[in-house]
Design a protein around this motif. Sequence first.
Motif, PDB file in Angstrom:
ATOM      1  N   ALA A 294       0.795  -1.232   0.000  1.00  0.00           N
ATOM      2  CA  ALA A 294       0.000   0.000   0.000  1.00  0.00           C
ATOM      3  C   ALA A 294       0.825   1.278   0.000  1.00  0.00           C
ATOM      4  CB  ALA A 294      -0.944   0.005   1.204  1.00  0.00           C
ATOM      5  N   TYR A 295       2.147   1.207   0.170  1.00  0.00           N
ATOM      6  CA  TYR A 295       2.942   2.431   0.138  1.00  0.00           C
ATOM      7  C   TYR A 295       2.978   3.010  -1.272  1.00  0.00           C
ATOM      8  CZ  TYR A 295       4.784   1.438   4.803  1.00  0.00           C
ATOM      9  OH  TYR A 295       4.914   1.203   6.148  1.00  0.00           O
ATOM     10  N   LEU A 296       2.851   4.338  -1.336  1.00  0.00           N
ATOM     11  CA  LEU A 296       2.874   5.037  -2.618  1.00  0.00           C
ATOM     12  C   LEU A 296       4.105   5.928  -2.696  1.00  0.00           C
ATOM     13  CD1 LEU A 296      -0.900   6.031  -2.789  1.00  0.00           C
ATOM     14  CD2 LEU A 296       0.230   4.050  -3.828  1.00  0.00           C
ATOM     15  N   THR A 297       4.435   6.331  -3.905  1.00  0.00           N
ATOM     16  CA  THR A 297       5.625   7.152  -4.098  1.00  0.00           C
ATOM     17  C   THR A 297       5.403   8.111  -5.255  1.00  0.00           C
ATOM     18  OG1 THR A 297       8.029   7.048  -4.416  1.00  0.00           O
ATOM     19  CG2 THR A 297       6.720   5.489  -5.682  1.00  0.00           C
ATOM     20  N   GLY A 298       6.152   9.209  -5.249  1.00  0.00           N
ATOM     21  CA  GLY A 298       6.034  10.202  -6.314  1.00  0.00           C
ATOM     22  C   GLY A 298       6.897  11.405  -6.003  1.00  0.00           C
ATOM     23  N   ASP A 299       6.685  12.483  -6.770  1.00  0.00           N
ATOM     24  CA  ASP A 299       7.512  13.676  -6.600  1.00  0.00           C
ATOM     25  C   ASP A 299       6.821  14.742  -5.766  1.00  0.00           C
ATOM     26  OD1 ASP A 299       5.553  14.529  -8.324  1.00  0.00           O
ATOM     27  OD2 ASP A 299       6.894  15.037  -9.976  1.00  0.00           O
ATOM     28  N   HIS A 300       5.707  14.401  -5.135  1.00  0.00           N
ATOM     29  CA  HIS A 300       4.997  15.359  -4.273  1.00  0.00           C
ATOM     30  C   HIS A 300       4.167  14.587  -3.254  1.00  0.00           C
ATOM     31  CE1 HIS A 300       1.894  14.180  -7.119  1.00  0.00           C
ATOM     32  NE2 HIS A 300       0.999  14.612  -6.243  1.00  0.00           N
ATOM     33  N   VAL A 301       3.655  15.301  -2.252  1.00  0.00           N
ATOM     34  CA  VAL A 301       2.786  14.726  -1.226  1.00  0.00           C
ATOM     35  C   VAL A 301       1.403  15.358  -1.387  1.00  0.00           C
ATOM     36  CG1 VAL A 301       2.412  14.415   1.246  1.00  0.00           C
ATOM     37  CG2 VAL A 301       4.746  14.456   0.330  1.00  0.00           C
ATOM     38  N   PRO A 302       0.335  14.573  -1.487  1.00  0.00           N
ATOM     39  CA  PRO A 302      -1.009  15.134  -1.629  1.00  0.00           C
ATOM     40  C   PRO A 302      -1.355  16.056  -0.461  1.00  0.00           C
ATOM     41  CG  PRO A 302      -1.038  12.793  -2.130  1.00  0.00           C
ATOM     42  CD  PRO A 302       0.318  13.098  -1.559  1.00  0.00           C
ATOM     43  N   PRO A 303      -2.138  17.094  -0.701  1.00  0.00           N
ATOM     44  CA  PRO A 303      -2.518  18.037   0.363  1.00  0.00           C
ATOM     45  C   PRO A 303      -3.120  17.328   1.567  1.00  0.00           C
ATOM     46  CG  PRO A 303      -3.229  18.855  -1.777  1.00  0.00           C
ATOM     47  CD  PRO A 303      -2.735  17.460  -2.000  1.00  0.00           C
ATOM     48  N   GLY A 304      -2.638  17.705   2.754  1.00  0.00           N
ATOM     49  CA  GLY A 304      -3.156  17.143   3.990  1.00  0.00           C
ATOM     50  C   GLY A 304      -2.571  15.809   4.385  1.00  0.00           C
ATOM     51  N   GLU A 305      -1.749  15.206   3.535  1.00  0.00           N
ATOM     52  CA  GLU A 305      -1.185  13.897   3.828  1.00  0.00           C
ATOM     53  C   GLU A 305       0.247  14.009   4.340  1.00  0.00           C
ATOM     54  OE1 GLU A 305      -3.077  11.390   3.769  1.00  0.00           O
ATOM     55  OE2 GLU A 305      -4.755  12.274   2.683  1.00  0.00           O
ATOM     56  N   ARG A 306       0.715  12.958   5.016  1.00  0.00           N
ATOM     57  CA  ARG A 306       2.104  12.894   5.467  1.00  0.00           C
ATOM     58  C   ARG A 306       2.955  12.198   4.423  1.00  0.00           C
ATOM     59  NH1 ARG A 306       3.709  10.129  10.494  1.00  0.00           N
ATOM     60  NH2 ARG A 306       5.429  11.583  10.693  1.00  0.00           N
ATOM     61  N   GLY A 307       4.134  12.768   4.209  1.00  0.00           N
ATOM     62  CA  GLY A 307       5.073  12.165   3.285  1.00  0.00           C
ATOM     63  C   GLY A 307       6.452  12.078   3.902  1.00  0.00           C
ATOM     64  N   PHE A 308       7.260  11.158   3.376  1.00  0.00           N
ATOM     65  CA  PHE A 308       8.613  10.929   3.880  1.00  0.00           C
ATOM     66  C   PHE A 308       9.593  11.054   2.715  1.00  0.00           C
ATOM     67  CE2 PHE A 308       5.551   8.793   6.505  1.00  0.00           C
ATOM     68  CZ  PHE A 308       5.991   8.995   7.806  1.00  0.00           C
ATOM     69  N   ARG A 309      10.452  12.086   2.780  1.00  0.00           N
ATOM     70  CA  ARG A 309      11.428  12.292   1.705  1.00  0.00           C
ATOM     71  C   ARG A 309      12.543  11.244   1.827  1.00  0.00           C
ATOM     72  NH1 ARG A 309      12.507  16.885  -1.364  1.00  0.00           N
ATOM     73  NH2 ARG A 309      11.345  18.193   0.115  1.00  0.00           N
ATOM     74  N   VAL A 310      12.802  10.542   0.734  1.00  0.00           N
ATOM     75  CA  VAL A 310      13.755   9.432   0.745  1.00  0.00           C
ATOM     76  C   VAL A 310      15.190   9.954   0.742  1.00  0.00           C
ATOM     77  CG1 VAL A 310      14.572   7.398  -0.483  1.00  0.00           C
ATOM     78  CG2 VAL A 310      12.106   7.907  -0.408  1.00  0.00           C
ATOM     79  N   ILE A 311      15.989   9.435   1.670  1.00  0.00           N
ATOM     80  CA  ILE A 311      17.417   9.739   1.734  1.00  0.00           C
ATOM     81  C   ILE A 311      18.230   8.625   1.089  1.00  0.00           C
ATOM     82  CG2 ILE A 311      19.393  10.102   3.270  1.00  0.00           C
ATOM     83  CD1 ILE A 311      17.428  11.215   5.342  1.00  0.00           C
ATOM     84  N   ASP A 312      17.860   7.374   1.381  1.00  0.00           N
ATOM     85  CA  ASP A 312      18.650   6.250   0.887  1.00  0.00           C
ATOM     86  C   ASP A 312      17.785   4.993   0.875  1.00  0.00           C
ATOM     87  OD1 ASP A 312      20.787   4.831  -0.047  1.00  0.00           O
ATOM     88  OD2 ASP A 312      21.983   4.968   1.786  1.00  0.00           O
ATOM     89  N   GLN A 313      18.150   4.044   0.020  1.00  0.00           N
ATOM     90  CA  GLN A 313      17.492   2.747  -0.053  1.00  0.00           C
ATOM     91  C   GLN A 313      18.481   1.682   0.421  1.00  0.00           C
ATOM     92  OE1 GLN A 313      15.529   1.940  -3.772  1.00  0.00           O
ATOM     93  NE2 GLN A 313      15.362  -0.255  -3.384  1.00  0.00           N
ATOM     94  N   LEU A 314      18.035   0.841   1.382  1.00  0.00           N
ATOM     95  CA  LEU A 314      18.950  -0.089   2.044  1.00  0.00           C
ATOM     96  C   LEU A 314      18.336  -1.479   2.133  1.00  0.00           C
ATOM     97  CD1 LEU A 314      19.453   2.208   5.162  1.00  0.00           C
ATOM     98  CD2 LEU A 314      21.077   2.052   3.254  1.00  0.00           C
ATOM     99  N   GLY A 315      19.152  -2.420   2.595  1.00  0.00           N
ATOM    100  CA  GLY A 315      18.635  -3.715   2.987  1.00  0.00           C
ATOM    101  C   GLY A 315      18.003  -3.620   4.357  1.00  0.00           C
ATOM    102  N   VAL A 316      17.379  -4.696   4.809  1.00  0.00           N
ATOM    103  CA  VAL A 316      16.646  -4.647   6.072  1.00  0.00           C
ATOM    104  C   VAL A 316      17.373  -5.339   7.220  1.00  0.00           C
ATOM    105  CG1 VAL A 316      14.384  -4.464   4.963  1.00  0.00           C
ATOM    106  CG2 VAL A 316      15.338  -6.723   5.469  1.00  0.00           C
ATOM    107  N   SER A 317      18.598  -5.801   7.005  1.00  0.00           N
ATOM    108  CA  SER A 317      19.315  -6.424   8.114  1.00  0.00           C
ATOM    109  C   SER A 317      19.613  -5.374   9.176  1.00  0.00           C
ATOM    110  CB  SER A 317      20.615  -7.063   7.629  1.00  0.00           C
ATOM    111  OG  SER A 317      21.601  -6.080   7.376  1.00  0.00           O
ATOM    112  N   GLU A 318      19.600  -5.793  10.421  1.00  0.00           N
ATOM    113  CA  GLU A 318      19.832  -4.852  11.512  1.00  0.00           C
ATOM    114  C   GLU A 318      21.236  -4.254  11.442  1.00  0.00           C
ATOM    115  OE1 GLU A 318      18.723  -6.325  15.354  1.00  0.00           O
ATOM    116  OE2 GLU A 318      16.833  -7.176  14.607  1.00  0.00           O
ATOM    117  N   LYS A 319      22.200  -5.018  10.983  1.00  0.00           N
ATOM    118  CA  LYS A 319      23.563  -4.506  10.859  1.00  0.00           C
ATOM    119  C   LYS A 319      23.618  -3.357   9.866  1.00  0.00           C
ATOM    120  CE  LYS A 319      28.307  -5.893   9.741  1.00  0.00           C
ATOM    121  NZ  LYS A 319      29.188  -7.021   9.353  1.00  0.00           N
TER     122      LYS A 319
END
Length: 405
Positions: free
Chosen positions: A314-339
């Motif tokens: 259900a996560y969405l992505t794009g170059d803007h955040v719809p009005p009234g919604e929360r968005g998270f600006r991406v810094i980096d894409q990583l693996g999910v290992s705790e290390k």
Amino acid sequence: MGYEFSIDDVEFLRSRYGEKALQNTASLTLTPDALLSEMPDLRSRYGEHAPALVETVRTRRKASSKLLHADRILASDTALQQATAAPVAAHRAADIAARHPGAVVHDVTCSIGSELMALTTTDGISGAIGSDLDPVRLAMADHNLSLDGERRRPWLLARADALAPVSEADVVIADPARRNARGRTFKLDELDPPLLELLSVYAGRQLVVKCAPGLDYRLLCDRFGFDGQVQVVSLDGGVREACLWSESPRPARRATVLRTGTDAYEVTSDDPDELDPAGVGEWIVDPDGAVVRAGLVRHYANRHGLRQLDPQIAYLTGDHVPPGERGFRVIDQLGVSEKVLRGALAAHDCGSLEILVRGLDIDPDKLRKRLKLKGSRPLAVVLTRIGRTGTAFLCEPGVRAAVAG
């Protein structure tokens, strides 16, 4: 379980003496520790009604963000938990008025009258009936409907079983109880009254049934033949209910998003849902829970020019955040290992972390403790999967886009 009111309690609380007693009780703290010293005095002054005074004042304090006239209503804690929040009830009343102008509406499980308070103050509804098997809650509803009485449409209360129709109202509303001796239930046959019986008893009539947001409405449609409309409603980010409309208008599904201070919006299954191919944009957007529960993520994404990170997530992505919604600006894409996560968070001086998870079996609170954050910068991480690969997106803290106007 909270205190169980009696009819005598309600009559006392509605009297002039009871009103004064409530004012006196409201001046007390009424915390569990304070009650050790406060209750003896209340009992000496008000006798057997002292517990009702305490329960009423404490319930009013809890109701301040949920019901109108919260400082004057009569309700038990249990009834308050079951009551419909005022903005949700008001939106439904307006919806009914738009679909059925001039309707008389019967709430067959009216309890303390939270739904009736909206119905009787909505233009386009000519009158309301409330019924319930509990005489104490009916007495509370009578009090609550008397508040601000000059604005109300005609109303009538009666003691009756929801499964034994007693009116020919144009629209019937029901809110089956979702708790039994074992606690909260989502099973269709364990609701009270049972959902399938309600649908059968009122077959051919305009019926609106409020259900828990976790209702398996797909099972209801696929196995039991429900062909009406399913509406999932959220308020200020929390999904409140799945509402069934027995009539069969299109769309089959809709998500209604209500937020204090801003206009409501709806997404429906009739909206277009074509999207660009999945991929990662500048922002990640987590759609409102009502949109997700109603299965309308693609429809919402199409409206706002977004796409999915993965077709099954259900996560969405794009170059803007719809009005009234929360968005998270991406810094980096990583693996999910705790290390890997621990190293990236340390490199970015992370000291506090918001963790969002979809599609992976990860407990955010337990993970946050194991990451042992020592920096000073707040960040967010979105944990999900793309295809079969677990993926983490390190992001700036979530921000809510401004609403125009």
